[in-house]
Write a protein that holds these residues in place. Structure first.
Motif, PDB file in Angstrom:
ATOM      1  N   LEU A  56       0.812  -1.277   0.062  1.00 28.08           N
ATOM      2  CA  LEU A  56       0.100   0.120   0.004  1.00 28.08           C
ATOM      3  C   LEU A  56       0.814   1.232  -0.017  1.00 28.08           C
ATOM      4  O   LEU A  56       0.764   2.117   0.810  1.00 28.08           O
ATOM      5  CB  LEU A  56      -0.916   0.057   1.136  1.00 28.08           C
ATOM      6  N   SER A  57       1.568   1.505  -0.993  1.00 29.91           N
ATOM      7  CA  SER A  57       2.683   2.496  -1.291  1.00 29.91           C
ATOM      8  C   SER A  57       2.744   2.809  -2.606  1.00 29.91           C
ATOM      9  O   SER A  57       2.398   1.875  -3.573  1.00 29.91           O
ATOM     10  CB  SER A  57       3.918   2.178  -0.539  1.00 29.91           C
ATOM     11  N   GLY A  58       3.292   3.582  -3.145  1.00 31.38           N
ATOM     12  CA  GLY A  58       3.814   3.901  -4.449  1.00 31.38           C
ATOM     13  C   GLY A  58       2.712   4.954  -5.218  1.00 31.38           C
ATOM     14  O   GLY A  58       1.953   5.586  -4.126  1.00 31.38           O
TER      15      GLY A  58
ATOM     16  N   VAL B 247      -5.530  -4.858 -13.267  1.00 31.86           N
ATOM     17  CA  VAL B 247      -5.308  -3.977 -12.169  1.00 31.86           C
ATOM     18  C   VAL B 247      -6.278  -3.752 -11.148  1.00 31.86           C
ATOM     19  O   VAL B 247      -5.793  -3.636 -10.131  1.00 31.86           O
ATOM     20  CB  VAL B 247      -5.225  -2.484 -12.829  1.00 31.86           C
ATOM     21  N   TRP B 248      -7.470  -4.124 -11.584  1.00 28.27           N
ATOM     22  CA  TRP B 248      -8.695  -4.320 -10.660  1.00 28.27           C
ATOM     23  C   TRP B 248      -8.384  -4.701  -9.368  1.00 28.27           C
ATOM     24  O   TRP B 248      -8.676  -4.435  -8.124  1.00 28.27           O
ATOM     25  CB  TRP B 248      -9.712  -4.901 -11.282  1.00 28.27           C
ATOM     26  N   PRO B 249      -7.842  -6.097  -9.237  1.00 29.13           N
ATOM     27  CA  PRO B 249      -7.553  -6.810  -7.926  1.00 29.13           C
ATOM     28  C   PRO B 249      -6.317  -6.236  -7.301  1.00 29.13           C
ATOM     29  O   PRO B 249      -6.143  -6.921  -5.901  1.00 29.13           O
ATOM     30  CB  PRO B 249      -7.414  -8.211  -8.126  1.00 29.13           C
ATOM     31  N   THR B 250      -5.467  -5.056  -7.680  1.00 27.57           N
ATOM     32  CA  THR B 250      -4.342  -4.858  -7.004  1.00 27.57           C
ATOM     33  C   THR B 250      -4.468  -4.089  -5.726  1.00 27.57           C
ATOM     34  O   THR B 250      -5.745  -3.402  -5.624  1.00 27.57           O
ATOM     35  CB  THR B 250      -3.429  -3.928  -7.762  1.00 27.57           C
ATOM     36  N   ALA B 251      -3.720  -3.986  -4.962  1.00 25.56           N
ATOM     37  CA  ALA B 251      -4.012  -3.418  -3.408  1.00 25.56           C
ATOM     38  C   ALA B 251      -4.093  -2.151  -3.375  1.00 25.56           C
ATOM     39  O   ALA B 251      -5.318  -1.525  -2.826  1.00 25.56           O
ATOM     40  CB  ALA B 251      -2.549  -3.690  -2.660  1.00 25.56           C
ATOM     41  N   ARG B 252      -3.384  -1.250  -4.310  1.00 24.97           N
ATOM     42  CA  ARG B 252      -3.665   0.107  -4.250  1.00 24.97           C
ATOM     43  C   ARG B 252      -5.162   0.455  -4.936  1.00 24.97           C
ATOM     44  O   ARG B 252      -5.914   1.447  -4.153  1.00 24.97           O
ATOM     45  CB  ARG B 252      -2.511   0.982  -5.229  1.00 24.97           C
ATOM     46  N   VAL B 253      -5.615  -0.113  -5.815  1.00 26.26           N
ATOM     47  CA  VAL B 253      -6.729   0.095  -6.600  1.00 26.26           C
ATOM     48  C   VAL B 253      -7.916  -0.431  -5.400  1.00 26.26           C
ATOM     49  O   VAL B 253      -8.972   0.187  -5.231  1.00 26.26           O
ATOM     50  CB  VAL B 253      -6.939  -0.584  -7.740  1.00 26.26           C
ATOM     51  N   GLN B 254      -7.784  -1.758  -4.828  1.00 21.35           N
ATOM     52  CA  GLN B 254      -8.796  -2.073  -3.927  1.00 21.35           C
ATOM     53  C   GLN B 254      -8.870  -1.180  -2.820  1.00 21.35           C
ATOM     54  O   GLN B 254      -9.992  -0.931  -2.217  1.00 21.35           O
ATOM     55  CB  GLN B 254      -8.216  -3.392  -3.503  1.00 21.35           C
ATOM     56  N   ALA B 255      -7.756  -0.685  -2.318  1.00 25.27           N
ATOM     57  CA  ALA B 255      -7.867   0.351  -1.316  1.00 25.27           C
ATOM     58  C   ALA B 255      -8.791   1.640  -1.477  1.00 25.27           C
ATOM     59  O   ALA B 255      -9.586   1.986  -0.834  1.00 25.27           O
ATOM     60  CB  ALA B 255      -6.578   0.722  -0.628  1.00 25.27           C
ATOM     61  N   PHE B 256      -8.370   1.944  -2.770  1.00 23.28           N
ATOM     62  CA  PHE B 256      -9.387   3.168  -3.297  1.00 23.28           C
ATOM     63  C   PHE B 256     -10.851   2.888  -3.427  1.00 23.28           C
ATOM     64  O   PHE B 256     -11.629   3.665  -2.875  1.00 23.28           O
ATOM     65  CB  PHE B 256      -8.760   3.741  -4.618  1.00 23.28           C
ATOM     66  N   ARG B 257     -10.953   1.757  -3.922  1.00 19.88           N
ATOM     67  CA  ARG B 257     -12.477   1.360  -4.055  1.00 19.88           C
ATOM     68  C   ARG B 257     -12.916   1.235  -2.606  1.00 19.88           C
ATOM     69  O   ARG B 257     -14.473   1.433  -2.529  1.00 19.88           O
ATOM     70  CB  ARG B 257     -12.610   0.021  -5.084  1.00 19.88           C
TER      71      ARG B 257
END
Length: 312
Positions: A113-115, A286-296
């Motif tokens: 959860l960085s970048g 990209v949908w299941p990636t950690a950053r995208v999931q965190a935003f959703r």
């Protein structure tokens, strides 16, 4: 460099100046040729690449020197690709697609959860509702650098122009993965002064502020309020909302927008009508990636909790 070498072999240039000279045309140069073929001008290619036009010209000249062929004819109306230029652009596009596939595959494996996270959304939402989501997300995940690209352009998620898109669209992208955030209605809004005038004398003239296309008073309104005129036309809904808030007339706008501004009230000159849905979408990798999931996880509950403001 192995992939670039393979492409040059496909192009048939291996015997022109030797492989060393051919491989001097680096990936940036090939991408520049590709973008110039797409845009047909130095300015368009420079904009797509985020560089200045002199850099584009320099990279193209370097690629031509390394490959020993003319890639473009320099004409008065722009750069016209030769057959060799078209061939280089086509293979560069294939290489670009492979690069994007690789980056998405690597990103899918990351649970950090960085970048950086790039989100694109319409300006209407970015200037009204979404700041609360942005603030919530940044508070929860301070190590993620959130970049928001506001605008109506449909950025290409397959080419990684953004990681996640919030779109107001009937077709948010059938090759993408996503969920519908909210259904929407539109209605007519104006200042309280206009509302009072309409209530006191429904037959009095009503000034409308309308979108440039079709640029007319809504037909459904004329049936009951025929004494109407177009006072102003705009090509931007934010500008139209500003005109309505200044008391310049009645505007048809999305329900959420009219309800956002304290200066506006709904006026009964046009019944609520169905409008385009709001979606959040991304590339399936990209949908299941950690950053995208965190935003959703911040975005979807917010819209669910506030769904009522979007409809009549």
């Amino acid at each position: 460099m192995g992939e670039i070498k393979r492409v040059y072999m496909h192009l048939g240039y291996a015997n022109m100046h030797g492989m060393a000279a051919q491989m001097a045309a680096q990936w940036d140069d090939l991408k520049t040729v590709m973008q110039l073929v797409r845009g047909r001008s130095l300015a368009a290619a420079a904009l797509a690449l985020g560089v200045n036009y002199t850099t584009v010209a320099r990279r193209v000249a370097r690629a031509e020197e390394a490959l020993g062929v003319t890639l473009f004819e320099r004409l008065a109306d722009g750069y016209h690709p030769t057959e060799a230029g078209e061939t280089v652009a086509r293979h560069a596009a294939e290489m670009e697609a492979q690069e994007f596939d690789l980056l998405r595959a690597l990103g899918q494996q990351s649970s950090a959860l960085s970048g950086r996270l790039v989100v694109t959304a319409p300006e209407l939402l970015c200037s009204t509702l979404l700041p609360q989501v942005f603030d919530d997300f940044c508070t929860r995940h301070p190590d993620i650098e959130l970049e928001v690209r506001a605008g109506t352009d449909m950025l290409d998620l397959n080419r990684r122009e953004a990681d996640l898109a919030i779109r107001v669209s009937d077709d948010p992208g059938n090759q993408l993965t996503g969920v519908r955030l909210a259904a929407q209605d539109t209605a007519s809004f104006a200042t309280q002064d206009w509302a009072d005038r309409i209530a006191a004398d429904p037959g009095a003239q009503i000034d409308w502020v309308v979108y440039s296309k079709p640029g007319a008073v809504p037909q459904a309104s004329l049936e009951n309020f025929p004494n109407a005129r177009v006072k102003l036309r705009f090509n931007d809904m934010i500008a139209m909302a500003g005109a309505a808030r200044a008391g310049l007339g009645v505007v048809r706008m999305p329900m959420f927008l009219g309800r956002t501004y304290s200066e506006l009230v709904q006026v009964p000159v046009l019944a609520p009508q169905s409008y385009t849905d709001i979606w959040v979408v991304s590339h399936r990798d990209v949908w299941p990636t950690a950053r995208v999931q965190a935003f959703r996880d911040c975005l979807v509950p917010y819209f669910k909790e506030n769904r009522a403001i979007f409809v009549a």
